[in-house]
Design a protein around this motif. Structure first.
Motif, PDB file in Angstrom:
ATOM      1  N   SER A 145       0.814  -1.221   0.000  1.00 20.22           N
ATOM      2  CA  SER A 145       0.000   0.000   0.000  1.00 20.22           C
ATOM      3  C   SER A 145       0.847   1.270   0.000  1.00 20.22           C
ATOM      4  O   SER A 145       0.422   2.310  -0.498  1.00 20.22           O
ATOM      5  CB  SER A 145      -0.925   0.017   1.218  1.00 20.22           C
ATOM      6  N   ARG A 168      -5.640   2.923  -1.530  1.00 14.11           N
ATOM      7  CA  ARG A 168      -4.475   2.056  -1.705  1.00 14.11           C
ATOM      8  C   ARG A 168      -4.497   0.899  -0.714  1.00 14.11           C
ATOM      9  O   ARG A 168      -4.162  -0.231  -1.053  1.00 14.11           O
ATOM     10  CB  ARG A 168      -3.179   2.860  -1.559  1.00 14.11           C
ATOM     11  N   SER A 172      -4.758  -3.070  -1.557  1.00 13.72           N
ATOM     12  CA  SER A 172      -3.713  -3.962  -1.055  1.00 13.72           C
ATOM     13  C   SER A 172      -4.311  -5.138  -0.294  1.00 13.72           C
ATOM     14  O   SER A 172      -3.828  -6.271  -0.408  1.00 13.72           O
ATOM     15  CB  SER A 172      -2.749  -3.188  -0.145  1.00 13.72           C
TER      16      SER A 172
END
Length: 258
Positions: A145, A168, A172
């Motif tokens: 991330s 993000r 992830s």
């Protein structure tokens, strides 16, 4: 044997229509008895209107494909993903899927008041991972991330994150396991170039490991770089379905004429 005979279908959309109701300015007031009568009579509440968001869309997706969904705002892209994920019922038609489709941002049901660390655990459990699997993959999720590159953000509540950091982390978590069908709605548009490269590489790996990836993005460049097939929706209808370059070229010509 022809290639079309050997491919494994993962999603079949058969004449799918999605219709929902929105409030068009009514007060929303009324008794419970009146609401019950409307349900029994199947009449809409005063001040609501029907939106026919997806209109007779049909396609078959196959294992190993990365499919980009493109179209103007309000064209039905996100609604179609929700129908595939089983979050919105089809008013007509059917959706058939192999396994349980995972819609990024829904399956990883993160909570803003919990730390990033706790949300990694929560999101992993929501996607069916065991606690042991999450512990084994935890550091890889955080590193992928990139949210700790400028500080120990993983130990802070997610409400302190920017929208990009939250997106993000969601990606992830979702990408930490294989999926029969993984659907990603605009997540790659929020990262920097380095994160997009990592994401595109991970999508390629997911396609090889398991099944099909759907990607919704307003960034045609991202679709071109990531997907080998594109589906173009416009006003809820399927305008074109084919190789990414051909569909994206046609869509860009259409938008340039508007």
């Amino acid at each position: 044997m022809a290639e079309s005979d050997t491919r494994i279908p993962t999603v079949i959309a058969d004449d799918v229509h999605v219709i929902y109701q929105v409030n068009s300015g009514g007060t929303g007031k009324g008794s419970a008895v009146a609401a019950l009568r409307r349900i029994i009579s199947r009449k809409a509440a005063p001040g609501t209107r029907e939106v026919h968001a997806v209109k007779g869309v049909s396609f078959t997706a196959y294992k190993g494909e990365a499919i980009g969904l493109i179209g103007s705002n309000g064209s039905g892209k996100s609604t179609l993903l929700k129908a595939i994920a089983g979050l919105l019922p089809a008013a007509r038609g059917k959706v058939y899927t192999q396994g349980q489709p995972s819609l990024l941002g829904v399956n990883a049901a993160l909570m803003s008041d919990l730390t990033g660390e706790r949300n990694v655990m929560l999101g992993g459990l929501a996607m069916g991972m065991t606690r042991q699997e999450i512990r084994e993959r935890y550091q890889g999720i955080v590193d992928f991330s990139g949210i700790n590159e400028k500080g120990d953000f993983i130990s802070l509540p997610m409400r302190t994150y920017s929208s990009g950091m939250g997106a993000r982390l969601r990606f992830s978590i979702a990408a930490a396991k294989s999926h029969d069908v993984l659907m990603i709605d605009e997540a790659l548009a929020t990262g920097d170039a380095k994160f997009r490269r990592r994401s595109q590489q991970r999508i390629a790996e997911l396609r090889q490991e398991a099944g099909t990836v759907f990607l919704v993005s307003h960034g045609i460049g991202t679709i071109r770089e990531t997907c080998d097939r594109a589906i173009w929706l416009e006003a809820g209808t399927l305008r074109m379905d084919g190789p990414t370059e051909e569909v994206c070229d046609a869509y860009e010509k259409f938008t340039n004429k508007k």
